[in-house]
Motif scaffolding. Structure first.
Motif, PDB file in Angstrom:
ATOM      1  N   GLU A 161       0.827  -1.211   0.000  1.00  0.00           N
ATOM      2  CA  GLU A 161       0.000   0.000   0.000  1.00  0.00           C
ATOM      3  C   GLU A 161       0.856   1.254   0.000  1.00  0.00           C
ATOM      4  O   GLU A 161       0.574   2.217  -0.714  1.00  0.00           O
ATOM      5  N   ALA A 162       1.898   1.267   0.820  1.00  0.00           N
ATOM      6  CA  ALA A 162       2.765   2.441   0.873  1.00  0.00           C
ATOM      7  C   ALA A 162       3.528   2.619  -0.426  1.00  0.00           C
ATOM      8  O   ALA A 162       3.755   3.754  -0.877  1.00  0.00           O
ATOM      9  N   LEU A 163       3.929   1.510  -1.056  1.00  0.00           N
ATOM     10  CA  LEU A 163       4.625   1.592  -2.343  1.00  0.00           C
ATOM     11  C   LEU A 163       3.707   2.172  -3.409  1.00  0.00           C
ATOM     12  O   LEU A 163       4.119   3.041  -4.190  1.00  0.00           O
ATOM     13  N   LEU A 164       2.463   1.720  -3.423  1.00  0.00           N
ATOM     14  CA  LEU A 164       1.496   2.255  -4.380  1.00  0.00           C
ATOM     15  C   LEU A 164       1.290   3.744  -4.155  1.00  0.00           C
ATOM     16  O   LEU A 164       1.226   4.539  -5.108  1.00  0.00           O
ATOM     17  N   ASP A 165       1.199   4.154  -2.890  1.00  0.00           N
ATOM     18  CA  ASP A 165       1.023   5.559  -2.552  1.00  0.00           C
ATOM     19  C   ASP A 165       2.226   6.380  -3.005  1.00  0.00           C
ATOM     20  O   ASP A 165       2.084   7.466  -3.575  1.00  0.00           O
ATOM     21  N   ALA A 166       3.444   5.855  -2.759  1.00  0.00           N
ATOM     22  CA  ALA A 166       4.657   6.562  -3.157  1.00  0.00           C
ATOM     23  C   ALA A 166       4.774   6.657  -4.673  1.00  0.00           C
ATOM     24  O   ALA A 166       5.236   7.669  -5.206  1.00  0.00           O
ATOM     25  N   GLN A 167       4.348   5.616  -5.374  1.00  0.00           N
ATOM     26  CA  GLN A 167       4.362   5.673  -6.835  1.00  0.00           C
ATOM     27  C   GLN A 167       3.400   6.732  -7.350  1.00  0.00           C
ATOM     28  O   GLN A 167       3.685   7.413  -8.351  1.00  0.00           O
ATOM     29  N   GLY A 168       2.270   6.893  -6.668  1.00  0.00           N
ATOM     30  CA  GLY A 168       1.345   7.950  -7.044  1.00  0.00           C
ATOM     31  C   GLY A 168       1.958   9.324  -6.871  1.00  0.00           C
ATOM     32  O   GLY A 168       1.783  10.209  -7.729  1.00  0.00           O
ATOM     33  N   VAL A 169       2.699   9.522  -5.780  1.00  0.00           N
ATOM     34  CA  VAL A 169       3.385  10.796  -5.561  1.00  0.00           C
ATOM     35  C   VAL A 169       4.427  11.031  -6.649  1.00  0.00           C
ATOM     36  O   VAL A 169       4.547  12.144  -7.190  1.00  0.00           O
ATOM     37  N   ALA A 170       5.192   9.977  -6.973  1.00  0.00           N
ATOM     38  CA  ALA A 170       6.225  10.105  -8.010  1.00  0.00           C
ATOM     39  C   ALA A 170       5.597  10.409  -9.363  1.00  0.00           C
ATOM     40  O   ALA A 170       6.124  11.217 -10.142  1.00  0.00           O
ATOM     41  N   LEU A 171       4.450   9.766  -9.639  1.00  0.00           N
ATOM     42  CA  LEU A 171       3.777  10.008 -10.910  1.00  0.00           C
ATOM     43  C   LEU A 171       3.276  11.442 -10.993  1.00  0.00           C
ATOM     44  O   LEU A 171       3.431  12.114 -12.030  1.00  0.00           O
ATOM     45  N   GLU A 172       2.697  11.927  -9.900  1.00  0.00           N
ATOM     46  CA  GLU A 172       2.210  13.309  -9.907  1.00  0.00           C
ATOM     47  C   GLU A 172       3.363  14.288 -10.119  1.00  0.00           C
ATOM     48  O   GLU A 172       3.241  15.261 -10.869  1.00  0.00           O
ATOM     49  N   LYS A 173       4.487  14.024  -9.469  1.00  0.00           N
ATOM     50  CA  LYS A 173       5.661  14.885  -9.649  1.00  0.00           C
ATOM     51  C   LYS A 173       6.126  14.875 -11.093  1.00  0.00           C
ATOM     52  O   LYS A 173       6.466  15.916 -11.669  1.00  0.00           O
ATOM     53  N   ALA A 174       6.113  13.677 -11.703  1.00  0.00           N
ATOM     54  CA  ALA A 174       6.538  13.569 -13.103  1.00  0.00           C
ATOM     55  C   ALA A 174       5.586  14.319 -14.026  1.00  0.00           C
ATOM     56  O   ALA A 174       6.018  14.970 -14.996  1.00  0.00           O
ATOM     57  N   VAL A 175       4.283  14.262 -13.706  1.00  0.00           N
ATOM     58  CA  VAL A 175       3.305  14.963 -14.554  1.00  0.00           C
ATOM     59  C   VAL A 175       3.463  16.472 -14.409  1.00  0.00           C
ATOM     60  O   VAL A 175       3.374  17.217 -15.401  1.00  0.00           O
ATOM     61  N   TRP A 176       3.697  16.954 -13.191  1.00  0.00           N
ATOM     62  CA  TRP A 176       3.934  18.387 -13.018  1.00  0.00           C
ATOM     63  C   TRP A 176       5.188  18.827 -13.780  1.00  0.00           C
ATOM     64  O   TRP A 176       5.211  19.907 -14.392  1.00  0.00           O
ATOM     65  N   THR A 177       6.214  17.993 -13.770  1.00  0.00           N
ATOM     66  CA  THR A 177       7.431  18.313 -14.528  1.00  0.00           C
ATOM     67  C   THR A 177       7.140  18.357 -16.017  1.00  0.00           C
ATOM     68  O   THR A 177       7.607  19.255 -16.735  1.00  0.00           O
ATOM     69  N   ALA A 178       6.343  17.375 -16.495  1.00  0.00           N
ATOM     70  CA  ALA A 178       5.983  17.364 -17.914  1.00  0.00           C
ATOM     71  C   ALA A 178       5.153  18.593 -18.271  1.00  0.00           C
ATOM     72  O   ALA A 178       5.343  19.196 -19.349  1.00  0.00           O
ATOM     73  N   LEU A 179       4.241  18.996 -17.378  1.00  0.00           N
ATOM     74  CA  LEU A 179       3.419  20.186 -17.625  1.00  0.00           C
ATOM     75  C   LEU A 179       4.300  21.427 -17.740  1.00  0.00           C
ATOM     76  O   LEU A 179       4.121  22.242 -18.667  1.00  0.00           O
ATOM     77  N   ARG A 180       5.236  21.573 -16.805  1.00  0.00           N
ATOM     78  CA  ARG A 180       6.133  22.728 -16.863  1.00  0.00           C
ATOM     79  C   ARG A 180       6.946  22.727 -18.158  1.00  0.00           C
ATOM     80  O   ARG A 180       7.097  23.768 -18.813  1.00  0.00           O
ATOM     81  N   LEU A 212      -2.828  17.586 -19.516  1.00  0.00           N
ATOM     82  CA  LEU A 212      -2.202  17.246 -18.243  1.00  0.00           C
ATOM     83  C   LEU A 212      -2.767  18.074 -17.103  1.00  0.00           C
ATOM     84  O   LEU A 212      -2.993  17.566 -15.997  1.00  0.00           O
ATOM     85  N   ARG A 213      -3.019  19.351 -17.370  1.00  0.00           N
ATOM     86  CA  ARG A 213      -3.550  20.220 -16.325  1.00  0.00           C
ATOM     87  C   ARG A 213      -4.931  19.742 -15.866  1.00  0.00           C
ATOM     88  O   ARG A 213      -5.247  19.759 -14.665  1.00  0.00           O
ATOM     89  N   ARG A 214      -5.757  19.280 -16.803  1.00  0.00           N
ATOM     90  CA  ARG A 214      -7.086  18.780 -16.441  1.00  0.00           C
ATOM     91  C   ARG A 214      -6.975  17.542 -15.547  1.00  0.00           C
ATOM     92  O   ARG A 214      -7.729  17.376 -14.598  1.00  0.00           O
ATOM     93  N   HIS A 215      -6.015  16.664 -15.879  1.00  0.00           N
ATOM     94  CA  HIS A 215      -5.812  15.475 -15.054  1.00  0.00           C
ATOM     95  C   HIS A 215      -5.383  15.862 -13.637  1.00  0.00           C
ATOM     96  O   HIS A 215      -5.868  15.309 -12.647  1.00  0.00           O
ATOM     97  N   LEU A 216      -4.479  16.809 -13.533  1.00  0.00           N
ATOM     98  CA  LEU A 216      -3.999  17.235 -12.227  1.00  0.00           C
ATOM     99  C   LEU A 216      -5.108  17.868 -11.405  1.00  0.00           C
ATOM    100  O   LEU A 216      -5.256  17.604 -10.206  1.00  0.00           O
ATOM    101  N   LEU A 217      -5.912  18.723 -12.047  1.00  0.00           N
ATOM    102  CA  LEU A 217      -6.994  19.396 -11.334  1.00  0.00           C
ATOM    103  C   LEU A 217      -8.124  18.442 -10.970  1.00  0.00           C
ATOM    104  O   LEU A 217      -8.887  18.713 -10.039  1.00  0.00           O
ATOM    105  N   SER A 218      -8.238  17.315 -11.684  1.00  0.00           N
ATOM    106  CA  SER A 218      -9.308  16.357 -11.391  1.00  0.00           C
ATOM    107  C   SER A 218      -9.012  15.519 -10.166  1.00  0.00           C
ATOM    108  O   SER A 218      -9.877  14.783  -9.676  1.00  0.00           O
ATOM    109  N   GLY A 219      -7.763  15.593  -9.644  1.00  0.00           N
ATOM    110  CA  GLY A 219      -7.392  14.797  -8.471  1.00  0.00           C
ATOM    111  C   GLY A 219      -7.066  13.363  -8.802  1.00  0.00           C
ATOM    112  O   GLY A 219      -7.071  12.497  -7.919  1.00  0.00           O
ATOM    113  N   THR A 220      -6.757  13.064 -10.062  1.00  0.00           N
ATOM    114  CA  THR A 220      -6.454  11.698 -10.477  1.00  0.00           C
ATOM    115  C   THR A 220      -5.311  11.098  -9.684  1.00  0.00           C
ATOM    116  O   THR A 220      -5.286   9.909  -9.388  1.00  0.00           O
TER     117      THR A 220
END
Length: 368
Positions: free
Chosen positions: A288-307, A349-357
């Motif tokens: 569960e914690a690994l899945l949660d951490a992967q979600g954080v890493a994915l969100e960080k990667a998406v924010w980097t891609a958006l920038r 990407l911005r829509r995905h981030l704002l949707s709370g995915t």
């Protein structure tokens, strides 16, 4: 015969309130040592010992390395150090994190169960995700008493609920009522059966129980590595200030296809239930914690891609302006297409981030 004389307590989110309520209800003449881990940020200092010292009748102190575990005293783990129980004393370690935490609840619970067996009373209070479950499994396997805060009484029910999914807890009750329970449980004589005997009969899935329909090929090593043995090995890893070598981790399970969020190293799937992992320098993760951490890493990667996409669109816009000033119509159209493509991708990407995915409530895992 030995008696129950060591209480280990773990909490995370919402844990300060739960711990204050817990210590307030302890009897002033409690004939047992209490060790507490609250998941804390690595930097700075903690006022938890002072808070608990004022909240209840027992003195609460910041644990120090080598400190004797004294009955009638609450020993609090300091930030950025695992609190381990070794030969009746405190050992503070800067060993590998577990689920990103140091101190970690599971590290304390495993070490206590390995050192004191059935004399241990394990208590899990408020917290998110599933920290404390693996440690409580070890305490139960060694014959210790398992006590869980009623999920309805916890600010964050994730940790208590996870324990109840995997362990048949001896007691489930509100934090305020635990003191009265412990007054009756502490000092009770126990059969401190050796860990090897208990782990051989351990009914927890994944430890070679005779009724378990799993082949050696499907779960390599599960028939030869019991709960107690795994706990001892993991305690040694937690005590290793400089991390460990791969040959200390690899025998604990089988290679997985996942990487460690802390160091990007390959993770080994441990021979344990519920599913857990360690990388080859020792960082530990529950599924569960690994899945949660992967979600954080994915969100960080998406924010980097958006920038990056927004910078690309801005650069193409400037280059289009320069080309227009020079009258280079072909370049104007090329840069215009590039700008439109980058801007469109950024909007997606911005829509995905704002949707709370990529985010979820901290106690979402409590849903059944």
């Amino acid at each position: 015969m030995p008696t129950r004389d060591l209480i280990v307590v773990g909490a995370s989110a919402g844990g300060v309130e739960a711990l204050r309520t817990f210590v307030a209800g302890l009897p002033g003449d409690l004939d047992a040592a209490v060790a507490v881990v609250l998941h804390l940020p690595a930097g700075g200092t903690s006022a938890l010992a002072g808070i608990l010292n004022r909240a209840g009748p027992l003195p609460a102190v910041n644990a120090s390395d080598g400190m004797a575990l004294r009955r009638g005293r609450v020993h609090v783990a300091p930030p950025d150090h695992h609190l381990l129980v070794v030969d009746g004393a405190v050992h503070l370690s800067h060993g590998p994190t577990e689920n990103g935490h140091r101190p970690a609840v599971d590290a304390l619970f495993r070490s206590a169960a390995s050192a004191h067996g059935a004399r241990v009373i394990g208590i899990v209070l408020s917290g998110a995700l599933d920290d404390g479950t693996a440690g409580m499994i070890t305490i139960a396997a060694r014959g210790g008493l398992t006590v869980v805060q009623d999920p309805d009484d916890a600010l964050y029910a994730g940790m208590p609920t996870s324990v109840l999914r995997h362990v048949k807890a001896d007691h489930v009750l509100p934090a305020a009522k635990m003191g009265a329970l412990l007054e009756d449980c502490v000092g009770v004589a126990v059969d401190d059966q050796p860990a090897e005997d208990r782990s051989r009969d351990d009914p927890i899935p994944g430890n070679g129980h005779p009724g378990e329909d799993r082949s050696r090929e499907d779960r390599p090593g599960r028939d030869r590595l019991g709960t107690a043995d795994l706990a001892r090995r993991e305690t040694a890893i937690s005590a290793a200030d400089g991390g460990v070598h791969a040959d200390e981790v690899i025998p604990l399970g089988r290679p997985s296809t996942f990487s460690c969020p802390d160091c990007s190293g390959a993770l080994v799937e441990l021979n344990a239930e519920p599913k857990r992992f360690r990388c080859q320098v020792g960082h530990a993760w529950t599924a569960e914690a690994l899945l949660d951490a992967q979600g954080v890493a994915l969100e960080k990667a998406v924010w980097t891609a958006l920038r990056t996409l927004e910078e690309k669109a801005n650069l193409a816009r400037r280059m289009r302006g320069d080309a227009h000033a020079r009258g280079a119509d072909l370049l104007v159209r090329r840069f215009e297409r590039t700008e439109e493509e980058a801007a469109h991708a950024a909007d997606v990407l911005r829509r995905h981030l704002l949707s709370g995915t990529f985010t979820r409530p901290a106690d979402e895992e409590t849903a059944t």
